[in-house]
Design a protein around this motif. Structure first.
Motif, PDB file in Angstrom:
ATOM      1  N   GLN A  45       1.029  -1.471   0.250  1.00  0.00           N
ATOM      2  CA  GLN A  45      -0.030   0.019  -0.418  1.00  0.00           C
ATOM      3  C   GLN A  45       0.757   1.351   0.492  1.00  0.00           C
ATOM      4  OE1 GLN A  45      -3.613  -0.545  -0.356  1.00  0.00           O
ATOM      5  NE2 GLN A  45      -4.152   1.374  -0.142  1.00  0.00           N
ATOM      6  N   TRP A  46       2.491   1.143   0.831  1.00  0.00           N
ATOM      7  CA  TRP A  46       2.956   2.774   1.092  1.00  0.00           C
ATOM      8  C   TRP A  46       4.178   2.760   0.053  1.00  0.00           C
ATOM      9  CZ3 TRP A  46       2.603   2.020   7.199  1.00  0.00           C
ATOM     10  CH2 TRP A  46       1.237   2.066   7.678  1.00  0.00           C
ATOM     11  N   ASN A  47       4.798   1.107  -0.411  1.00  0.00           N
ATOM     12  CA  ASN A  47       5.771   1.586  -1.446  1.00  0.00           C
ATOM     13  C   ASN A  47       7.187   2.382   0.033  1.00  0.00           C
ATOM     14  OD1 ASN A  47       7.356   0.354  -3.030  1.00  0.00           O
ATOM     15  ND2 ASN A  47       6.973   2.570  -4.464  1.00  0.00           N
ATOM     16  N   PRO A  48       7.343   1.580   1.267  1.00  0.00           N
ATOM     17  CA  PRO A  48       8.275   2.351   1.885  1.00  0.00           C
ATOM     18  C   PRO A  48       9.368   1.500   1.741  1.00  0.00           C
ATOM     19  CG  PRO A  48       6.771   0.794   3.200  1.00  0.00           C
ATOM     20  CD  PRO A  48       6.081   0.683   2.250  1.00  0.00           C
ATOM     21  N   GLU A  49      10.633   2.497   2.282  1.00  0.00           N
ATOM     22  CA  GLU A  49      12.044   2.128   1.965  1.00  0.00           C
ATOM     23  C   GLU A  49      11.573   1.020   3.699  1.00  0.00           C
ATOM     24  OE1 GLU A  49      15.159   4.673   1.949  1.00  0.00           O
ATOM     25  OE2 GLU A  49      14.565   5.591   0.570  1.00  0.00           O
ATOM     26  N   ILE A  50      12.658  -0.562   3.507  1.00  0.00           N
ATOM     27  CA  ILE A  50      12.151  -0.892   4.405  1.00  0.00           C
ATOM     28  C   ILE A  50      13.462  -1.579   5.245  1.00  0.00           C
ATOM     29  CG2 ILE A  50      11.378  -3.480   6.004  1.00  0.00           C
ATOM     30  CD1 ILE A  50       8.889  -3.075   3.697  1.00  0.00           C
ATOM     31  N   THR A  51      13.269  -1.154   6.026  1.00  0.00           N
ATOM     32  CA  THR A  51      14.844  -1.812   7.428  1.00  0.00           C
ATOM     33  C   THR A  51      14.943  -2.519   8.062  1.00  0.00           C
ATOM     34  OG1 THR A  51      15.982   0.672   6.396  1.00  0.00           O
ATOM     35  CG2 THR A  51      17.268  -0.476   8.391  1.00  0.00           C
ATOM     36  N   ILE A  52      14.916  -3.803   8.171  1.00  0.00           N
ATOM     37  CA  ILE A  52      15.109  -5.060   9.082  1.00  0.00           C
ATOM     38  C   ILE A  52      16.809  -4.965   9.981  1.00  0.00           C
ATOM     39  CG2 ILE A  52      13.674  -6.222   7.748  1.00  0.00           C
ATOM     40  CD1 ILE A  52      15.499  -7.991   7.171  1.00  0.00           C
ATOM     41  N   MET A  53      15.929  -5.071  10.920  1.00  0.00           N
ATOM     42  CA  MET A  53      16.837  -4.883  12.440  1.00  0.00           C
ATOM     43  C   MET A  53      16.867  -5.391  13.424  1.00  0.00           C
ATOM     44  SD  MET A  53      17.538  -1.193  15.035  1.00  0.00           S
ATOM     45  CE  MET A  53      19.374  -1.137  15.803  1.00  0.00           C
ATOM     46  N   HIS A  54      18.005  -6.417  13.399  1.00  0.00           N
ATOM     47  CA  HIS A  54      18.170  -7.557  14.377  1.00  0.00           C
ATOM     48  C   HIS A  54      17.604  -6.956  16.063  1.00  0.00           C
ATOM     49  CE1 HIS A  54      18.494 -11.415  16.911  1.00  0.00           C
ATOM     50  NE2 HIS A  54      19.322 -11.715  15.315  1.00  0.00           N
ATOM     51  N   GLY A  55      16.559  -7.405  17.167  1.00  0.00           N
ATOM     52  CA  GLY A  55      15.961  -6.844  17.982  1.00  0.00           C
ATOM     53  C   GLY A  55      16.054  -8.220  18.842  1.00  0.00           C
ATOM     54  N   GLY A  56      16.908  -8.910  18.198  1.00  0.00           N
ATOM     55  CA  GLY A  56      16.872 -10.630  19.547  1.00  0.00           C
ATOM     56  C   GLY A  56      17.950 -10.225  20.560  1.00  0.00           C
ATOM     57  N   LEU A  57      18.344  -9.267  20.284  1.00  0.00           N
ATOM     58  CA  LEU A  57      19.553  -8.898  21.337  1.00  0.00           C
ATOM     59  C   LEU A  57      19.833  -7.701  22.658  1.00  0.00           C
ATOM     60  CD1 LEU A  57      22.953  -9.319  18.953  1.00  0.00           C
ATOM     61  CD2 LEU A  57      21.809 -11.543  20.400  1.00  0.00           C
ATOM     62  N   LEU A  58      17.748  -7.491  23.008  1.00  0.00           N
ATOM     63  CA  LEU A  58      18.103  -6.363  23.513  1.00  0.00           C
ATOM     64  C   LEU A  58      17.899  -6.416  24.523  1.00  0.00           C
ATOM     65  CD1 LEU A  58      15.114  -4.014  21.595  1.00  0.00           C
ATOM     66  CD2 LEU A  58      17.610  -3.149  21.773  1.00  0.00           C
ATOM     67  N   GLU A  59      17.505  -7.513  25.187  1.00  0.00           N
ATOM     68  CA  GLU A  59      17.797  -8.032  26.649  1.00  0.00           C
ATOM     69  C   GLU A  59      19.038  -8.357  27.401  1.00  0.00           C
ATOM     70  OE1 GLU A  59      16.966 -11.723  25.068  1.00  0.00           O
ATOM     71  OE2 GLU A  59      16.689 -10.270  24.715  1.00  0.00           O
ATOM     72  N   LEU A  60      20.156  -8.319  26.363  1.00  0.00           N
ATOM     73  CA  LEU A  60      21.060  -8.873  26.447  1.00  0.00           C
ATOM     74  C   LEU A  60      22.239  -7.952  27.227  1.00  0.00           C
ATOM     75  CD1 LEU A  60      22.015 -11.836  23.969  1.00  0.00           C
ATOM     76  CD2 LEU A  60      20.923 -12.212  26.479  1.00  0.00           C
ATOM     77  N   ALA A  61      22.360  -6.462  26.734  1.00  0.00           N
ATOM     78  CA  ALA A  61      22.995  -5.047  27.077  1.00  0.00           C
ATOM     79  C   ALA A  61      24.652  -5.801  27.184  1.00  0.00           C
ATOM     80  CB  ALA A  61      22.824  -4.788  28.411  1.00  0.00           C
ATOM     81  N   GLY A  62      24.969  -6.115  25.651  1.00  0.00           N
ATOM     82  CA  GLY A  62      26.231  -6.126  25.612  1.00  0.00           C
ATOM     83  C   GLY A  62      27.106  -7.175  25.871  1.00  0.00           C
ATOM     84  N   GLU A  63      26.377  -8.531  26.229  1.00  0.00           N
ATOM     85  CA  GLU A  63      26.904  -9.921  27.018  1.00  0.00           C
ATOM     86  C   GLU A  63      27.857 -11.051  25.501  1.00  0.00           C
ATOM     87  OE1 GLU A  63      24.162 -11.577  29.444  1.00  0.00           O
ATOM     88  OE2 GLU A  63      23.972  -9.202  30.506  1.00  0.00           O
ATOM     89  N   LEU A  64      27.467 -10.492  24.858  1.00  0.00           N
ATOM     90  CA  LEU A  64      27.946 -11.246  23.862  1.00  0.00           C
ATOM     91  C   LEU A  64      29.183 -11.320  22.597  1.00  0.00           C
ATOM     92  CD1 LEU A  64      24.464 -12.130  21.462  1.00  0.00           C
ATOM     93  CD2 LEU A  64      25.700 -13.733  23.636  1.00  0.00           C
ATOM     94  N   GLU A  65      29.490 -11.784  22.518  1.00  0.00           N
ATOM     95  CA  GLU A  65      31.138 -11.595  22.028  1.00  0.00           C
ATOM     96  C   GLU A  65      30.992 -11.561  20.478  1.00  0.00           C
ATOM     97  OE1 GLU A  65      33.406 -15.375  22.286  1.00  0.00           O
ATOM     98  OE2 GLU A  65      32.703 -15.080  24.297  1.00  0.00           O
ATOM     99  N   ALA A  66      32.017 -10.692  19.523  1.00  0.00           N
ATOM    100  CA  ALA A  66      32.090 -10.475  18.361  1.00  0.00           C
ATOM    101  C   ALA A  66      31.623 -11.297  17.555  1.00  0.00           C
ATOM    102  CB  ALA A  66      32.722  -9.607  17.751  1.00  0.00           C
ATOM    103  N   GLU A  67      32.141 -12.948  17.203  1.00  0.00           N
ATOM    104  CA  GLU A  67      31.692 -13.671  16.562  1.00  0.00           C
ATOM    105  C   GLU A  67      30.244 -14.502  16.639  1.00  0.00           C
ATOM    106  OE1 GLU A  67      34.039 -17.103  18.364  1.00  0.00           O
ATOM    107  OE2 GLU A  67      35.328 -15.974  18.277  1.00  0.00           O
TER     108      GLU A  67
END
Length: 173
Positions: A45-67
């Motif tokens: 309907q709107w023909n927007p630009e869509i950006t998808i962003m990974h949100g599965g890490l929000l609750e971890l507050a920086g606890e994961l490694e770069a790998e």
């Protein structure tokens, strides 16, 4: 403004003029993700630009490694290629936010008109810095945090409307 929606029809009711830039915050590990269907319906309907962003890490507050971060971005890239089969105006955010503030920062940088967020990412009490208001109809932001644009939290299909009859405008408060 933040609101909970179940279907794209509710998004059309809230934003009849549409949006030109959507930021879709999702957790690719949850398949199928209802938010993807809604985002694609809005795109028709709107023909927007869509950006998808990974949100599965929000609750971890920086606890994961770069790998692990690299694996999450790979998952997101694969999902983006699947979506491009239906809608070519989709891209990914290379940022893996660990706070709602980082999501809002990405929205500002991309001049986003509307954020669609999966309930699995932002809809649970205490997760991502959001808290559920009583009686569970809306999401409130932490003190001092202001969304740069409206946020629609896409609820799971099993979530039921309250038994009392509530007008649509009241429901989305």
């Amino acid at each position: 403004m933040s609101a909970r929606i179940h279907t794209s029809r509710e998004a059309f009711m809230l934003f009849p003029s549409g949006a030109s830039r959507l930021l879709v915050l999702l957790d690719p590990s949850l398949q199928p993700e209802p938010i993807l269907g809604i985002a694609l319906e809005l795109s028709e309907q709107w023909n927007p630009e869509i950006t998808i962003m990974h949100g599965g890490l929000l609750e971890l507050a920086g606890e994961l490694e770069a790998e692990t971060d690299q694996a999450k971005l790979t998952d997101l890239l694969c999902l983006c290629w699947q979506i491009r089969g239906s809608y070519p105006e989709v891209s990914i955010s290379r940022k893996l936010p660990r706070s709602v503030g980082e999501v809002f920062q990405e929205a500002v940088e991309r001049r986003t008109d509307l954020i669609l967020a999966s309930e699995s990412v932002m809809g649970t009490s205490g997760r991502a810095g959001y808290e559920r208001e009583r009686p569970g109809r809306s999401i409130s932001q932490p003190p001092g945090m202001v969304a740069p644009c409206p946020v629609l939290v896409v609820t799971s299909s099993g979530w039921e409307l309250p038994k009392e009859q509530v007008a649509t405008a009241e429901w989305f408060r």
